[in-house]
Design a protein around this motif. Structure first.
Motif, short mmCIF file in Angstrom:
data_model
loop_
_atom_site.label_atom_id
_atom_site.label_comp_id
_atom_site.label_asym_id
_atom_site.label_seq_id
_atom_site.Cartn_x
_atom_site.Cartn_y
_atom_site.Cartn_z
N UNK A 1 0.83 -1.19 0.00
CA UNK A 1 0.00 0.00 0.00
C UNK A 1 0.87 1.25 0.00
N UNK A 2 1.99 1.25 0.72
CA UNK A 2 2.89 2.39 0.73
C UNK A 2 3.50 2.61 -0.65
N UNK A 3 3.75 1.50 -1.37
CA UNK A 3 4.23 1.64 -2.74
C UNK A 3 3.17 2.29 -3.62
N UNK A 4 1.91 2.11 -3.26
CA UNK A 4 0.82 2.74 -4.02
C UNK A 4 0.54 4.16 -3.54
N UNK A 5 1.31 4.65 -2.56
CA UNK A 5 1.17 6.03 -2.13
C UNK A 5 0.27 6.23 -0.93
N UNK A 6 -0.09 5.19 -0.21
CA UNK A 6 -0.96 5.31 0.95
C UNK A 6 -0.20 4.82 2.18
N UNK A 7 -0.13 5.66 3.19
CA UNK A 7 0.53 5.29 4.43
C UNK A 7 -0.47 4.57 5.33
N UNK A 8 -0.11 3.37 5.76
CA UNK A 8 -1.01 2.55 6.56
C UNK A 8 -0.42 2.35 7.94
N UNK A 9 -1.18 2.70 8.95
CA UNK A 9 -0.80 2.45 10.34
C UNK A 9 -1.54 1.21 10.83
#
Length: 388
Positions: free
Chosen positions: A277-285
């Motif tokens: 998801x971070x590679x897709x530009x979304x930061x996930x906590x």
């Protein structure tokens, strides 16, 4: 070249009801019925040729032919039950009308009537009571004493109809059992197809959406930052390779011949999921509270798939920058919450295939699903799964 020809369905049902699963093979039943017919014919001959048999040869010949006509149809009592019973009843009536009664003949006819109720199709089986009634009239009319319709003929008719009813009722119970088995088999196949569809959708949908985002980022970076574009392309390659490996694992499990490891993903793999998801530009906590990772295998895999599909929807629809994933164990419940800071759900939104797939998983596990606008905007999904 062979052509498939579709034949019209006949309005008149087949001669005999197909044998249910678990019944003896066709060849064995034919041989058994032929032996039964031969035994009845032999016993009837013994009765006929006894001390009280006919004196002249002509009468004896006719009696032997009638014995064959009464007993012979038993050989086809399963393959052609209606024709078999009608021939046997007609022969029994002729035997009585000619005054050649054989004490064994009615028992052969009784077996034929039972077989008609048991083996014939539903419509043809209903011809049995009418044929039995007409045959009873002819049989008692042909007897020398010609009794009036009193208790004896009525009792015999009742017995004949009772035997037919036993056969007919047994056949209907067998049909109901077969229909239940077929329905259960269809439900199992439908459930397996739905499971396969969910697995493939969860896998392909998530990875392809991430790859689309990465491909779009690469296109925008090619002209102004080639080095960063190469990094994103490498991530895109890694995503595609992981997708192929997971797809091969899923297909291997479906074929039961998996050559790759058959370990299902679980909550322990969330770090790999969030990195995509971070590679897709979304930061996930991500927060998995103590006790949330020690779960039964089916719950663990389903929880992972639910989070995966929720994050996939975030990539596809939310236009979010951050997402939060919380998994915690509350008593006998596993509480899963996924929220984002996207534009949220509009009024009257309709769940798509992703949310419907999550709902199916939750329903199978006996859990509860809530989704909609978050308290501070964005989209919020919450699932509670029972652990017992």
């Amino acid at each position: 070249m062979h052509r498939h020809v579709t034949r019209p369905t006949a309005w008149w049902p087949s001669r005999a009801r197909p044998l249910p699963a678990g019944r003896p093979p066709f060849t064995r039943t034919v041989v058994t019925d032929a032996v039964l017919a031969a035994v009845f014919f032999a016993v009837m001959l013994v009765e006929l040729l006894g001390p009280d048999g006919p004196a002249d040869s002509g009468t004896t010949t006719r009696a032997v032919l009638i014995c064959a006509a009464v007993a012979g149809p038993l050989a086809s009592r399963r393959t052609a039950p209606l024709a078999s019973y009608l021939v046997g009843t007609a022969a029994l009536s002729v035997e009585a009308l000619w005054g050649l009664e054989n004490t064994v003949s009615p028992y052969a006819n009784l077996i034929g009537l039972y077989s008609l109720g048991l083996h014939a199709s539903r419509i043809r089986a209903w011809c049995g009571p009418f044929a039995a009634f007409l045959g009873m009239i002819a049989y008692f009319t042909g007897q020398e004493q010609r009794p009036s319709w009193s208790a004896v003929p009525a009792g015999v008719l009742f017995l004949w109809l009772l035997v037919w009813a036993i056969g007919f009722g047994s056949a209907r119970r067998l049909e109901e059992r077969d229909a239940t088995q077929l329905r259960l088999r269809s439900e199992v196949v439908a459930g397996e197809r739905a499971r396969m569809a969910r697995e493939v959708h969860d896998l392909i949908g998530h990875t392809v959406n991430v790859m689309l985002v990465q491909a779009g980022a690469t296109r925008r970076l090619l002209s102004r930052d080639p080095e960063r574009a190469r990094e994103v392309l490498a991530q895109l390659e890694d995503s595609g390779r992981e997708a192929l490996e997971e797809l091969d694992r899923v297909l291997g499990l479906l074929r039961h011949t998996a050559t790759s490891p058959s370990v299902q993903p679980g909550l322990g793999d969330l770090s790999r999921l969030t990195s995509r998801m971070e590679q897709a530009g979304i930061t996930v906590a991500t927060r998995v509270e103590p006790g949330g990772a020690e779960l039964p295998g089916s719950i663990d895999m389903s929880a992972y798939r639910i989070v995966q599909e929720a994050l996939t929807n975030t990539v596809k629809h939310a236009r979010a920058e951050t997402a939060d994933v919380t998994v915690r164990r509350v008593g006998d419940l596993l509480d899963i919450e996924v929220s984002d800071d996207g534009h949220g759900a509009g009024n009257g939104y309709a769940p798509g295939r992703g949310l419907l797939g999550i709902a199916e998983r939750v329903s199978i596990l006996g859990g509860r699903l809530e989704h909609g606008q978050g308290e501070h905007g964005g989209f919020r999904l919450r699932v509670r799964l029972p652990l017992r």
